[in-house]
Write a protein that holds these residues in place. Sequence first.
Motif, PDB file in Angstrom:
ATOM      1  N   LEU A  66       0.839  -1.197   0.000  1.00 26.64           N
ATOM      2  CA  LEU A  66       0.000   0.000   0.000  1.00 26.64           C
ATOM      3  C   LEU A  66       0.872   1.244   0.000  1.00 26.64           C
ATOM      4  O   LEU A  66       1.811   1.346   0.800  1.00 26.64           O
ATOM      5  N   VAL A  67       0.592   2.161  -0.917  1.00 23.29           N
ATOM      6  CA  VAL A  67       1.268   3.456  -0.967  1.00 23.29           C
ATOM      7  C   VAL A  67       0.237   4.506  -0.580  1.00 23.29           C
ATOM      8  O   VAL A  67      -0.703   4.775  -1.327  1.00 23.29           O
ATOM      9  N   CYS A  68       0.391   5.062   0.606  1.00 28.51           N
ATOM     10  CA  CYS A  68      -0.573   6.029   1.121  1.00 28.51           C
ATOM     11  C   CYS A  68       0.043   6.722   2.324  1.00 28.51           C
ATOM     12  O   CYS A  68       1.148   6.382   2.758  1.00 28.51           O
ATOM     13  N   VAL A 175      -4.869   6.513  -2.258  1.00 32.31           N
ATOM     14  CA  VAL A 175      -4.336   5.232  -1.791  1.00 32.31           C
ATOM     15  C   VAL A 175      -4.072   4.365  -3.018  1.00 32.31           C
ATOM     16  O   VAL A 175      -4.921   4.269  -3.915  1.00 32.31           O
ATOM     17  N   ARG A 176      -2.893   3.758  -3.053  1.00 25.07           N
ATOM     18  CA  ARG A 176      -2.547   2.882  -4.175  1.00 25.07           C
ATOM     19  C   ARG A 176      -2.280   1.475  -3.651  1.00 25.07           C
ATOM     20  O   ARG A 176      -1.535   1.304  -2.686  1.00 25.07           O
ATOM     21  N   PHE A 177      -2.888   0.492  -4.304  1.00 26.44           N
ATOM     22  CA  PHE A 177      -2.675  -0.915  -3.990  1.00 26.44           C
ATOM     23  C   PHE A 177      -1.763  -1.487  -5.074  1.00 26.44           C
ATOM     24  O   PHE A 177      -2.105  -1.440  -6.264  1.00 26.44           O
ATOM     25  N   VAL A 178      -0.606  -2.008  -4.669  1.00 24.22           N
ATOM     26  CA  VAL A 178       0.428  -2.410  -5.630  1.00 24.22           C
ATOM     27  C   VAL A 178       0.754  -3.889  -5.454  1.00 24.22           C
ATOM     28  O   VAL A 178       1.126  -4.335  -4.355  1.00 24.22           O
ATOM     29  N   TRP A 179       0.627  -4.633  -6.555  1.00 31.57           N
ATOM     30  CA  TRP A 179       1.062  -6.031  -6.596  1.00 31.57           C
ATOM     31  C   TRP A 179       2.345  -6.063  -7.433  1.00 31.57           C
ATOM     32  O   TRP A 179       2.297  -6.114  -8.680  1.00 31.57           O
ATOM     33  N   VAL A 218       4.928   4.582  -8.482  1.00 30.84           N
ATOM     34  CA  VAL A 218       4.126   5.184  -7.416  1.00 30.84           C
ATOM     35  C   VAL A 218       4.930   5.455  -6.161  1.00 30.84           C
ATOM     36  O   VAL A 218       4.394   5.906  -5.156  1.00 30.84           O
ATOM     37  N   GLY A 219       6.225   5.192  -6.170  1.00 35.23           N
ATOM     38  CA  GLY A 219       7.051   5.533  -5.021  1.00 35.23           C
ATOM     39  C   GLY A 219       7.097   4.448  -3.953  1.00 35.23           C
ATOM     40  O   GLY A 219       6.636   3.324  -4.143  1.00 35.23           O
ATOM     41  N   GLU A 220       7.660   4.822  -2.815  1.00 33.29           N
ATOM     42  CA  GLU A 220       7.900   3.870  -1.735  1.00 33.29           C
ATOM     43  C   GLU A 220       6.596   3.487  -1.036  1.00 33.29           C
ATOM     44  O   GLU A 220       5.746   4.332  -0.753  1.00 33.29           O
ATOM     45  N   SER A 221       6.453   2.180  -0.754  1.00 30.65           N
ATOM     46  CA  SER A 221       5.261   1.700  -0.068  1.00 30.65           C
ATOM     47  C   SER A 221       5.315   2.074   1.410  1.00 30.65           C
ATOM     48  O   SER A 221       6.371   2.028   2.043  1.00 30.65           O
ATOM     49  N   ALA A 222       4.155   2.446   1.945  1.00 27.19           N
ATOM     50  CA  ALA A 222       4.069   2.760   3.368  1.00 27.19           C
ATOM     51  C   ALA A 222       3.774   1.516   4.195  1.00 27.19           C
ATOM     52  O   ALA A 222       4.148   1.417   5.359  1.00 27.19           O
ATOM     53  N   TYR A 223       3.088   0.534   3.570  1.00 27.22           N
ATOM     54  CA  TYR A 223       2.722  -0.707   4.265  1.00 27.22           C
ATOM     55  C   TYR A 223       3.074  -1.891   3.366  1.00 27.22           C
ATOM     56  O   TYR A 223       2.671  -1.930   2.199  1.00 27.22           O
ATOM     57  N   LEU A 259     -17.532  -9.287   6.500  1.00 29.96           N
ATOM     58  CA  LEU A 259     -16.793  -9.510   5.267  1.00 29.96           C
ATOM     59  C   LEU A 259     -15.914 -10.754   5.396  1.00 29.96           C
ATOM     60  O   LEU A 259     -15.080 -10.819   6.301  1.00 29.96           O
ATOM     61  N   PRO A 260     -16.113 -11.772   4.526  1.00 36.63           N
ATOM     62  CA  PRO A 260     -15.182 -12.912   4.552  1.00 36.63           C
ATOM     63  C   PRO A 260     -13.766 -12.396   4.315  1.00 36.63           C
ATOM     64  O   PRO A 260     -13.536 -11.538   3.464  1.00 36.63           O
ATOM     65  N   ASN A 261     -12.821 -12.898   5.072  1.00 39.18           N
ATOM     66  CA  ASN A 261     -11.493 -12.315   4.950  1.00 39.18           C
ATOM     67  C   ASN A 261     -10.419 -13.245   5.485  1.00 39.18           C
ATOM     68  O   ASN A 261     -10.702 -14.203   6.201  1.00 39.18           O
ATOM     69  N   GLN A 262      -9.204 -12.920   5.125  1.00 38.68           N
ATOM     70  CA  GLN A 262      -8.011 -13.467   5.780  1.00 38.68           C
ATOM     71  C   GLN A 262      -7.183 -12.277   6.223  1.00 38.68           C
ATOM     72  O   GLN A 262      -6.970 -11.329   5.464  1.00 38.68           O
ATOM     73  N   VAL A 263      -6.741 -12.294   7.477  1.00 40.44           N
ATOM     74  CA  VAL A 263      -5.983 -11.187   8.035  1.00 40.44           C
ATOM     75  C   VAL A 263      -4.493 -11.465   7.887  1.00 40.44           C
ATOM     76  O   VAL A 263      -4.014 -12.557   8.228  1.00 40.44           O
ATOM     77  N   VAL A 264      -3.764 -10.479   7.366  1.00 40.17           N
ATOM     78  CA  VAL A 264      -2.317 -10.573   7.185  1.00 40.17           C
ATOM     79  C   VAL A 264      -1.674  -9.393   7.909  1.00 40.17           C
ATOM     80  O   VAL A 264      -2.207  -8.286   7.885  1.00 40.17           O
ATOM     81  N   THR A 265      -0.551  -9.636   8.556  1.00 39.87           N
ATOM     82  CA  THR A 265       0.141  -8.539   9.238  1.00 39.87           C
ATOM     83  C   THR A 265       1.055  -7.802   8.255  1.00 39.87           C
ATOM     84  O   THR A 265       1.677  -8.405   7.377  1.00 39.87           O
ATOM     85  N   TYR A 266       1.100  -6.497   8.424  1.00 37.06           N
ATOM     86  CA  TYR A 266       1.926  -5.618   7.611  1.00 37.06           C
ATOM     87  C   TYR A 266       2.877  -4.854   8.527  1.00 37.06           C
ATOM     88  O   TYR A 266       2.557  -4.587   9.694  1.00 37.06           O
ATOM     89  N   SER A 267       4.023  -4.518   7.977  1.00 35.15           N
ATOM     90  CA  SER A 267       4.892  -3.565   8.669  1.00 35.15           C
ATOM     91  C   SER A 267       4.412  -2.175   8.293  1.00 35.15           C
ATOM     92  O   SER A 267       4.105  -1.899   7.129  1.00 35.15           O
ATOM     93  N   GLY A 268       4.331  -1.301   9.299  1.00 36.61           N
ATOM     94  CA  GLY A 268       3.726  -0.001   9.079  1.00 36.61           C
ATOM     95  C   GLY A 268       4.656   1.039   8.509  1.00 36.61           C
ATOM     96  O   GLY A 268       4.238   2.166   8.273  1.00 36.61           O
ATOM     97  N   GLY A 269       5.938   0.721   8.288  1.00 40.58           N
ATOM     98  CA  GLY A 269       6.861   1.711   7.736  1.00 40.58           C
ATOM     99  C   GLY A 269       6.930   2.944   8.608  1.00 40.58           C
ATOM    100  O   GLY A 269       7.200   2.876   9.794  1.00 40.58           O
ATOM    101  N   LYS A 270       6.644   4.086   8.011  1.00 41.95           N
ATOM    102  CA  LYS A 270       6.697   5.344   8.741  1.00 41.95           C
ATOM    103  C   LYS A 270       5.665   5.423   9.850  1.00 41.95           C
ATOM    104  O   LYS A 270       5.771   6.244  10.739  1.00 41.95           O
TER     105      LYS A 270
END
Length: 557
Positions: A66-68, A175-179, A218-223, A259-270
């Motif tokens: 995520l870039v945001c 907000v940008r979602f990047v794969w 889109v630059g550096e990801s925040a998450y 919402l059906p989901n799977q939870v994944v942990t992210y590093s929050g960066g800044k």
Amino acid sequence: MLTIRVDLLVGTYYATAFNDRDRGEWPPHPARLFSALVAQWADQDPQDDDELAALMWLEHQGPPDLVCDDEARVARRAVLTNFVAVNDASSVGLLDRQYQKLEAAEIEALANSGSDRSAVKAQKALAKAASASVTASQREATKPGTSRVGLEVLPDERGKQPRTFPAVTPELPTVRFVWPAADPSPDQLRVLDALLGRVGRLGHSSSLVAVSLEQTDVGESAYRPDPAGDVSLRVPVAGLTEALRSAHQQHQGIHPRVLPNQVVTYSGGKASRPVPTGSYEDGSWVVLRIVPPEGGDEANERALLRDVPLTKSLPWSRSIRGAILRHASSENAYLGGHDAETGKPLKGDHPAVVALGFVDHEHADGRVSAFAVIPPRDITDSQWAALGAAMVEWRRKGLRLYTGRGGAVQLEVVEADRVSWAATPARWTQAGRMWRSVTPVALDRFPKGLRSDDPAKRRRGEAQASETVARAVTQQGLPAPARVWCHSASGMRGSAPFDRFVPYRHGGSKGRQLLSTHVSVLFDEPVGGPLLIGAGRHLGYGLMAPVAETADELEAS
């Protein structure tokens, strides 16, 4: 690489965190975006097989970056409970089953209108249903309180259910979602682009968005996905499309659902970097509001508040502080800003009494909606207890405030959900890089030439005043400002030029008058409030508010 761009069209994202109903979701969860895409596909008639195939492909691409803006660059609105009228009335539901049975019997009788046995049977069933509906109506009509319940069919009389609407406002509303590893074909890009173009909201219906594909860097990801991270986000996984379809069969878009989901942990960066804050508490405020006279109404209260514009708030703040001191049994020297042993003014901060005015809005009029008693962050337990005891004693004696004009005003301590936005801590504590004064800053030094007609002398005076302001900011424990500007006017709608405010005098109403000026302060990184600077900060002068203006705009003003 695949990048999906989401622009928040109103600048604010309205969505509730899945694990905390009183907190806004940030960043937007990838699974929420994916769910919105599935909803747009399902709403088409007929449903497009190519779009379904593209969704099935996307759910296999893994969690995106995520870039945001990170947590340090978003403002969270204080969550207030709103009571919303329900769409149906309980009194209607009491008889609904009986009427449904009567309607079914009427339809059956019409379908069997001949003279055979089935027609006779249908007529008997109709008579029985009609009799039962009359009996039910009479029974309900004679119950105690029925007239009150019956009024519920009117919109103004319907019951209300508590609702909350958490909101998050980032500095950059994109907000940008990047794969990074995704490699979509031209046909998949074409299909996804058409699907994305139909998404109009994300989260609450008021959270309007524009969604599109983006091809540029889109630059550096925040998450980023990180097993050791501390930010939990719901993400799309294989099988989510089918899970959403199955869930819709249950709730039909009407009933409560998860919402059906799977939870994944992210590093929050800044996001893990703390936001610097000043020396005053960002919560735990005591908010005081004027009470209309007994038997009065809202118009009376507005008439009272017309007598308290920001420009005349200083005597009121002095009176409130004086009342607190009169009702304090201990630590009263500290509460008044003096050392208990020497009697000299404290070098550190003590509780501030601040007028909270209606500013920075198209309808802002600068009227004071409430006063807040704001303690410093380093207040000790005994000092807290003394402040609390003084407020309790004052409340016990009626919370009367003598204004010095021959009369008394009644105050009340109010909770956050009973005050306007201007009086909530969240209004004044959100983070920002650019801050502007709402009330003028009282300077503890006298810069020469600050009011001179000679441009050169005035520039030198403004430079000295800016140095004084910068020093006052760092004394609050904040980083040194990148720039400081001095103005005669606030620039905040609802405020006024410095010379229209009651002059601030050091040591009381008969003390030495200090020079005052409005200021704008720019930091390299966002800082959190409340931000009170200058010699008059303990009485509400030097109150700053975060704004969206840029340094270039200030240079041009």
